[in-house]
Design a protein around this motif. Structure first.
Motif, PDB file in Angstrom:
ATOM      1  N   GLN A  69     -24.630 -30.530  22.852  1.00 53.59           N
ATOM      2  CA  GLN A  69     -24.368 -29.208  23.404  1.00 53.59           C
ATOM      3  C   GLN A  69     -22.935 -28.765  23.088  1.00 53.59           C
ATOM      4  OE1 GLN A  69     -26.713 -27.508  24.601  1.00 53.59           O
ATOM      5  NE2 GLN A  69     -28.258 -28.896  25.447  1.00 53.59           N
ATOM      6  N   ARG A  70     -22.711 -27.457  23.181  1.00 54.46           N
ATOM      7  CA  ARG A  70     -21.356 -26.936  23.010  1.00 54.46           C
ATOM      8  C   ARG A  70     -20.606 -27.023  24.343  1.00 54.46           C
ATOM      9  NH1 ARG A  70     -21.501 -21.714  18.831  1.00 54.46           N
ATOM     10  NH2 ARG A  70     -21.857 -23.016  16.964  1.00 54.46           N
ATOM     11  N   SER A  71     -19.377 -27.526  24.292  1.00 55.01           N
ATOM     12  CA  SER A  71     -18.611 -27.715  25.522  1.00 55.01           C
ATOM     13  C   SER A  71     -17.162 -27.301  25.316  1.00 55.01           C
ATOM     14  CB  SER A  71     -18.677 -29.174  25.979  1.00 55.01           C
ATOM     15  OG  SER A  71     -18.071 -30.034  25.017  1.00 55.01           O
ATOM     16  N   LEU A  72     -16.554 -26.858  26.424  1.00 48.91           N
ATOM     17  CA  LEU A  72     -15.149 -26.433  26.425  1.00 48.91           C
ATOM     18  C   LEU A  72     -14.440 -27.139  27.564  1.00 48.91           C
ATOM     19  CD1 LEU A  72     -12.784 -24.466  25.599  1.00 48.91           C
ATOM     20  CD2 LEU A  72     -13.738 -22.863  27.280  1.00 48.91           C
ATOM     21  N   GLY A  97     -22.463 -31.832  19.220  1.00 50.86           N
ATOM     22  CA  GLY A  97     -22.360 -30.395  19.473  1.00 50.86           C
ATOM     23  C   GLY A  97     -20.910 -29.984  19.288  1.00 50.86           C
ATOM     24  N   GLY A  98     -20.609 -28.703  19.363  1.00 56.15           N
ATOM     25  CA  GLY A  98     -19.228 -28.263  19.205  1.00 56.15           C
ATOM     26  C   GLY A  98     -18.440 -28.533  20.474  1.00 56.15           C
ATOM     27  N   MET A  99     -17.331 -29.269  20.367  1.00 58.97           N
ATOM     28  CA  MET A  99     -16.463 -29.539  21.513  1.00 58.97           C
ATOM     29  C   MET A  99     -15.083 -28.951  21.244  1.00 58.97           C
ATOM     30  SD  MET A  99     -15.028 -33.101  23.092  1.00 58.97           S
ATOM     31  CE  MET A  99     -13.839 -33.073  24.441  1.00 58.97           C
ATOM     32  N   VAL A 100     -14.625 -28.094  22.156  1.00 53.78           N
ATOM     33  CA  VAL A 100     -13.312 -27.446  22.015  1.00 53.78           C
ATOM     34  C   VAL A 100     -12.446 -27.832  23.206  1.00 53.78           C
ATOM     35  CG1 VAL A 100     -12.095 -25.240  21.855  1.00 53.78           C
ATOM     36  CG2 VAL A 100     -14.323 -25.519  20.751  1.00 53.78           C
ATOM     37  N   ALA A 145     -13.853 -22.048  16.610  1.00 50.92           N
ATOM     38  CA  ALA A 145     -13.583 -23.452  16.942  1.00 50.92           C
ATOM     39  C   ALA A 145     -14.884 -24.218  17.170  1.00 50.92           C
ATOM     40  CB  ALA A 145     -12.683 -23.542  18.172  1.00 50.92           C
ATOM     41  N   PHE A 146     -15.847 -23.582  17.838  1.00 49.11           N
ATOM     42  CA  PHE A 146     -17.138 -24.244  18.045  1.00 49.11           C
ATOM     43  C   PHE A 146     -17.853 -24.472  16.714  1.00 49.11           C
ATOM     44  CE2 PHE A 146     -16.584 -22.524  22.378  1.00 49.11           C
ATOM     45  CZ  PHE A 146     -16.856 -23.666  23.110  1.00 49.11           C
ATOM     46  N   GLU A 147     -17.841 -23.448  15.857  1.00 56.18           N
ATOM     47  CA  GLU A 147     -18.476 -23.576  14.545  1.00 56.18           C
ATOM     48  C   GLU A 147     -17.799 -24.683  13.724  1.00 56.18           C
ATOM     49  OE1 GLU A 147     -18.154 -19.787  12.692  1.00 56.18           O
ATOM     50  OE2 GLU A 147     -19.079 -18.703  14.360  1.00 56.18           O
ATOM     51  N   LEU A 148     -16.471 -24.700  13.769  1.00 55.24           N
ATOM     52  CA  LEU A 148     -15.713 -25.685  13.001  1.00 55.24           C
ATOM     53  C   LEU A 148     -15.973 -27.097  13.526  1.00 55.24           C
ATOM     54  CD1 LEU A 148     -13.602 -26.228  10.794  1.00 55.24           C
ATOM     55  CD2 LEU A 148     -11.826 -25.858  12.513  1.00 55.24           C
ATOM     56  N   GLU A 150     -18.608 -28.263  14.994  1.00 51.30           N
ATOM     57  CA  GLU A 150     -19.928 -28.721  14.564  1.00 51.30           C
ATOM     58  C   GLU A 150     -19.964 -29.009  13.065  1.00 51.30           C
ATOM     59  OE1 GLU A 150     -22.702 -26.579  17.962  1.00 51.30           O
ATOM     60  OE2 GLU A 150     -22.480 -25.607  16.009  1.00 51.30           O
ATOM     61  N   ALA A 151     -19.222 -28.226  12.297  1.00 51.17           N
ATOM     62  CA  ALA A 151     -19.226 -28.401  10.841  1.00 51.17           C
ATOM     63  C   ALA A 151     -18.571 -29.718  10.420  1.00 51.17           C
ATOM     64  CB  ALA A 151     -18.520 -27.227  10.169  1.00 51.17           C
ATOM     65  N   ILE A 152     -17.514 -30.122  11.149  1.00 51.88           N
ATOM     66  CA  ILE A 152     -16.788 -31.345  10.768  1.00 51.88           C
ATOM     67  C   ILE A 152     -17.186 -32.537  11.643  1.00 51.88           C
ATOM     68  CG2 ILE A 152     -14.842 -30.021   9.877  1.00 51.88           C
ATOM     69  CD1 ILE A 152     -13.256 -30.776  12.376  1.00 51.88           C
ATOM     70  N   GLY A 153     -17.962 -32.273  12.706  1.00 48.84           N
ATOM     71  CA  GLY A 153     -18.412 -33.357  13.580  1.00 48.84           C
ATOM     72  C   GLY A 153     -17.318 -33.986  14.394  1.00 48.84           C
ATOM     73  N   ALA A 154     -16.314 -33.184  14.789  1.00 50.11           N
ATOM     74  CA  ALA A 154     -15.180 -33.705  15.561  1.00 50.11           C
ATOM     75  C   ALA A 154     -14.708 -32.641  16.549  1.00 50.11           C
ATOM     76  CB  ALA A 154     -14.033 -34.081  14.626  1.00 50.11           C
ATOM     77  N   PRO A 155     -14.118 -33.045  17.666  1.00 47.02           N
ATOM     78  CA  PRO A 155     -13.566 -32.063  18.600  1.00 47.02           C
ATOM     79  C   PRO A 155     -12.418 -31.298  17.977  1.00 47.02           C
ATOM     80  CG  PRO A 155     -12.952 -34.291  19.273  1.00 47.02           C
ATOM     81  CD  PRO A 155     -13.929 -34.428  18.150  1.00 47.02           C
ATOM     82  N   VAL A 156     -12.211 -30.064  18.422  1.00 50.06           N
ATOM     83  CA  VAL A 156     -11.171 -29.194  17.882  1.00 50.06           C
ATOM     84  C   VAL A 156     -10.274 -28.699  19.018  1.00 50.06           C
ATOM     85  CG1 VAL A 156     -10.759 -26.919  16.814  1.00 50.06           C
ATOM     86  CG2 VAL A 156     -12.503 -28.460  15.872  1.00 50.06           C
ATOM     87  N   PHE A 157      -8.976 -28.748  18.789  1.00 47.36           N
ATOM     88  CA  PHE A 157      -8.010 -28.193  19.735  1.00 47.36           C
ATOM     89  C   PHE A 157      -7.884 -26.681  19.542  1.00 47.36           C
ATOM     90  CE2 PHE A 157      -5.638 -32.371  20.143  1.00 47.36           C
ATOM     91  CZ  PHE A 157      -5.713 -32.442  21.525  1.00 47.36           C
ATOM     92  N   LEU A 158      -7.708 -25.976  20.649  1.00 46.56           N
ATOM     93  CA  LEU A 158      -7.288 -24.578  20.647  1.00 46.56           C
ATOM     94  C   LEU A 158      -6.020 -24.530  21.477  1.00 46.56           C
ATOM     95  CD1 LEU A 158      -8.282 -21.677  19.796  1.00 46.56           C
ATOM     96  CD2 LEU A 158      -9.218 -21.500  22.101  1.00 46.56           C
ATOM     97  N   ARG A 159      -4.910 -24.144  20.864  1.00 44.54           N
ATOM     98  CA  ARG A 159      -3.623 -24.182  21.562  1.00 44.54           C
ATOM     99  C   ARG A 159      -3.150 -22.777  21.909  1.00 44.54           C
ATOM    100  NH1 ARG A 159       2.125 -24.151  19.367  1.00 44.54           N
ATOM    101  NH2 ARG A 159       3.431 -25.037  21.015  1.00 44.54           N
ATOM    102  N   GLY A 160      -2.881 -22.570  23.180  1.00 41.57           N
ATOM    103  CA  GLY A 160      -2.267 -21.327  23.621  1.00 41.57           C
ATOM    104  C   GLY A 160      -0.834 -21.567  24.036  1.00 41.57           C
ATOM    105  N   VAL A 161      -0.084 -20.492  24.194  1.00 42.87           N
ATOM    106  CA  VAL A 161       1.245 -20.542  24.809  1.00 42.87           C
ATOM    107  C   VAL A 161       1.272 -19.429  25.849  1.00 42.87           C
ATOM    108  CG1 VAL A 161       2.424 -21.544  22.816  1.00 42.87           C
ATOM    109  CG2 VAL A 161       2.258 -19.056  23.031  1.00 42.87           C
TER     110      VAL A 161
END
Length: 621
Positions: A69-72, A97-100, A145-148, A150-161
C-alpha cells in the motif's frame, strides 16, 4: 480545483490525490499541519493516526508499504533522529507500495530544537530526498514521491523547511483518489525483511544503492531539475529547496545596489532534489560558467559535491558558498543573503544594506519573555516545585530540576526559573539519573509532559526503577500534545480519541511499571500540590507526581467554567507579588493596583492563592 493552502496542507492533499492508504506521524512544528489538516475529515479507506512517537510511526508506515500500500509518515527534524533507528533498516529492505517520509527542517530555529539539516540522513541511508520550494511543488512532489518510491522499490524522503511548510499560496489540486482495493501482500522473505546475517545486509545495501542510481535517471527524464544556461563564462547559480525562490529577487536586489549583472550572463540550476546529486546538470553548469554560486541552507552537502565534481573534471571554476566563507551554515536564507553571493561573484564589496540579509520589520518586534498561557496548569506545578524547595530549606540553585520538550520547558523562563536542562524527548529522566549516579547528594527532580512521557519517557522511568534511583519524577499531565497545536496523545480524553481508539490511563501505566510511591495532584490547588512535592522530594526511592489539569486553551474551547477571579481594588497594595510569582499574562499592571484581564483569565485562582492581602478573590461558582 483551486484553494489557498499551506505547504503542509498541500502535502496532505498530494498524498490523498495519490491514493494513500496509511498516514502516520508524531506532531512537531513545522510539520504538524499535514496530519492536522486531515484529522477532522472523513477519509473512508485511509487510516490516519498520531502515533506514540516517530519510530512507531515510521514502522507502521513501512509495514503498510511492505504490504503493497501507499503510506506517508510525517515528523519534524528532531523526530527523524528517533525514527532513523528503524528507517535505515526499511531503506535496506525497500518497499512494495510507495512509502514517503516527510520531514520538516527549521533553518533559523524558529520553533526550537537543533538547527538540523536532515539531508545528512538521506546521504547516510542512500535515500532520495525531494525538496519542494513552493506550495504547488509540495503537492506535485508528494504525488511524484509515491510514483518514484514504487518505481525504485525504496522509501523516498520529502523535505520541507519552515518557510515552505508554513507558507500559504494558491494551490491547484485534484480530487482525492481512493486507495486501490487490493489484498495486502503477505510474503515471508527472510532475505528482504530481516537483517539476519552479513550476506543479507550486503545484498540489501547493493539493491538500495541501485535504486538510488535509478532515481537519478527518473528525475532527469521527468525534467524536474531546471537547468537554464546563459552566456558562456558568466555566473552560475545552483539552488535547492526554498533557495530557488529567492534567485530572481536576489538578482534584482543586487543590481539595485550596484552589482550591474546582465540577466543573460546568469545560468541557473534549480534542483528538485539535492539527493541524488544531479551529476549531468552540475557538470553542464560548471562547464558553462567561470564562477558558480551554491545556494543551500544549513550544511554544504551540495557544495561539497560541486567541488568534488569540479576536481574530477579538472576545472578551476570559482565556487562561492559556505566553504569560501561567503555564506553561513546558520539560519535561513533570503534574497538579501543570496545577493551577497552575487557581489562576491563580481568581486565587488557587499553593500552594508545587504549584510546580514533582509530583516525588514524585525526592529518593530517587541522583546518579551516566553511564558505559559493564562490559566496554564503548568504554572501551578512550577510554583509548587519552587515553594517546596524553599520550604525544605534549599536554595533554588542547589536543587537540579531537569526539563523536557513541549510546553513544560517554559518552566525555565521567568518568573519560575525552575528548569536547568532541555535536550530531547524523554531525556529529562535519564539526565536526572546521570547526575545522581555522578554523586549529586541533594534531591534531583525530573519534569516531563504527558505526551512526552508516552513518547519517550517510559524507558527512562523503567531504568530508574531497575536501578532504584532516589529520584522524583513530575509528570505534567494536561491531556494534550499542546505545544505543537493540541493534537491528541494516548492519554487524551476518550471523547477526542478517534474511533476505535481508546484513552490510555497514565496512572495505571506508571503503576504498572512498578512505581509504588505515586501522587496525583491538581496544580490549581497550590497548597496541596506544594505539600505533595515536599513529601515526594523528602521520600527515598523512585517517586512520581502526576500534576493533572487539562490544558487551559482546550478547557476554554470546551467551555469549562472554573469561576471568576477579581481584584478588590481597595485591598490591593500594588506589591506585585501575584505578578512576580505567577507571571500570568492575565494580570495587568495599572497605576496604583493590579487588575485582571477577563478576556484572558480562565479562573484558575493561582494569583488569589499567593496574595497576602486577600486582595484577589475567586468567586464561588
Amino acid at each position: 480545483m483551486k484553494k489557498i493552502a499551506s505547504g503542509n496542507e498541500a502535502i496532505a492533499l498530494g498524498a490523498l490525490s495519490a491514493g494513500v492508504k496509511v498516514i502516520s506521524g508524531y506532531p512537531g512544528t513545522p510539520s504538524s499541519e499535514v496530519i492536522g489538516s486531515l484529522w477532522q475529515k472523513e477519509l473512508t479507506g485511509t487510516h490516519v493516526e498520531w502515533s506514540v512517537n516517530e519510530k512507531v510511526a515510521v514502522e507502521i508506515a513501512a509495514a503498510a508499504g511492505w504490504a503493497g500500500q501507499r503510506s506517508l509518515c510525517t515528523m519534524k527534524m528532531s523526530g527523524l533522529n528517533v525514527a532513523y533507528d528503524s528507517l535505515i533498516g526499511f531503506a535496506y529492505s525497500g518497499t512494495n507500495g510507495g512509502m514517503v517520509v516527510y520531514v520538516a527542517d527549521d533553518p533559523g530555529v524558529t520553533t526550537g530544537m537543533c538547527e538540523q539539516d536532515s539531508r545528512g540522513f538521506a546521504i547516510m541511508s542512500d535515500m532520495v530526498m525531494l525538496e519542494p520550494a513552493t506550495v504547488q511543488e509540495c503537492y506535485d512532489y508528494t504525488k511524484f514521491a509515491f510514483e518514484l518510491s514504487e518505481a525504485i522499490g525504496a522509501p523516498v524522503f520529502l523535505r520541507g523547511v519552515t518557510n515552505v511548510s508554513q507558507s500559504h499560496a494558491l494551490l491547484e489540486y485534484e480530487e482525492r483518489l481512493l486507495p486501490v482495493e487490493k489484498e495486502p501482500i503477505l510474503k515471508k522473505d527472510i532475505a528482504k525483511y530481516t537483517k539476519a546475517g552479513s550476506a543479507i545486509c550486503t545484498a540489501q545495501h547493493k539493491a538500495l544503492i541501485s535504486s538510488f542510481a535509478e532515481a537519478e535517471k527518473i528525475i532527469r527524464v521527468k525534467g524536474l531539475n531546471e537547468l537554464k544556461l546563459g552566456k558562456k563564462g558568466g555566473i552560475g547559480i545552483i539552488a535547492a529547496g526554498v533557495s530557488k525562490q529567492y534567485l530572481t529577487e536576489a538578482l534584482a536586489l543586487a543590481n539595485r545596489e550596484g552589482a550591474a549583472i546582465a540577466e543573460e550572463n546568469i545560468s541557473t540550476l534549480k534542483l528538485a532534489a539535492t539527493l541524488p546529486f544531479p551529476v549531468q546538470e552540475l557538470q553542464a553548469i560548471l562547464q558553462n560558467c567561470s564562477v558558480v554560486i551554491v545556494a543551500e541552507e544549513l550544511e554544504p552537502h551540495l557544495e561539497r559535491e560541486v567541488y568534488h565534481l569540479a576536481y574530477k573534471l579538472g576545472m578551476d571554476t570559482k565556487i562561492i558558498g559556505k566553504m569560501d566563507g561567503t555564506y553561513s551554515r546558520l539560519g535561513e536564507y533570503n534574497a538579501g543573503i543570496i545577493a551577497q553571493g552575487l557581489f562576491a561573484a563580481t568581486g565587488k564589496a557587499v553593500p552594508a544594506v545587504l549584510k546580514g540579509g533582509i530583516t525588514a520589520g524585525m526592529e518593530l518586534a517587541a522583546a518579551r519573555p516566553i511564558t505559559t498561557c493564562s490559566g496554564c496548569p503548568h504554572r501551578g506545578t512550577y510554583m509548587a516545585i519552587n515553594a517546596a524547595i524553599k520550604h525544605l530549606g534549599y536554595k533554588k540553585d542547589e536543587i537540579m530540576v531537569t526539563g523536557d520538550i513541549g510546553c513544560t520547558i517554559l518552566g525555565m523562563n521567568p518568573p519560575f526559573h525552575t528548569l536547568w536542562t532541555e535536550v530531547s524527548m524523554g531525556a529529562s529522566i535519564p539526565i536526572a539519573q546521570g547526575y545522581i549516579q555522578a554523586g549529586v547528594t541533594k534531591p534531583v527532580l525530573a519534569t516531563i509532559g504527558d505526551s512526552t512521557f508516552f513518547h519517550a519517557g517510559i524507558p527512562g522511568l523503567i531504568n530508574a526503577i531497575q536501578q532504584n534511583v532516589d529520584l522524583t519524577v513530575v509528570i505534567l499531565d494536561n491531556g494534550w500534545t499542546a505545544m505543537t497545536g493540541m493534537q491528541v496523545n494516548p492519554g487524551t480524553l476518550q471523547d477526542y480519541q478517534k474511533d476505535p481508539c481508546q484513552q490510555v490511563d497514565l496512572v495505571k501505566v506508571v503503576q504498572g511499571l512498578g512505581v509504588e510511591q505515586l501522587w496525583l495532584t491538581d496544580p490549581y490547588d497550590l497548597a496541596a500540590t506544594t505539600k505533595i512535592m515536599q513529601e515526594a522530594i523528602d521520600t527515598k526511592g523512585v517517586k512520581v507526581v502526576i500534576a493533572r489539569r487539562e490544558c487551559a486553551i482546550q478547557a476554554t474551547r470546551r467551555k469549562v467554567d472554573y469561576g471568576k477571579v477579581q481584584v478588590i481594588q481597595e485591598k490591593c497594595t500594588n506589591c506585585k507579588v501575584c505578578v512576580n510569582i505567577t507571571g500570568c499574562p492575565a494580570l495587568v499592571l495599572a497605576e496604583n493596583s493590579v487588575y485582571i484581564d477577563d478576556s484572558q483569565c480562565n479562573g484558575c485562582g493561582l494569583c488569589a492563592q499567593v496574595c497576602k492581602f486577600n486582595a484577589i478573590q475567586k468567586e464561588a461558582k
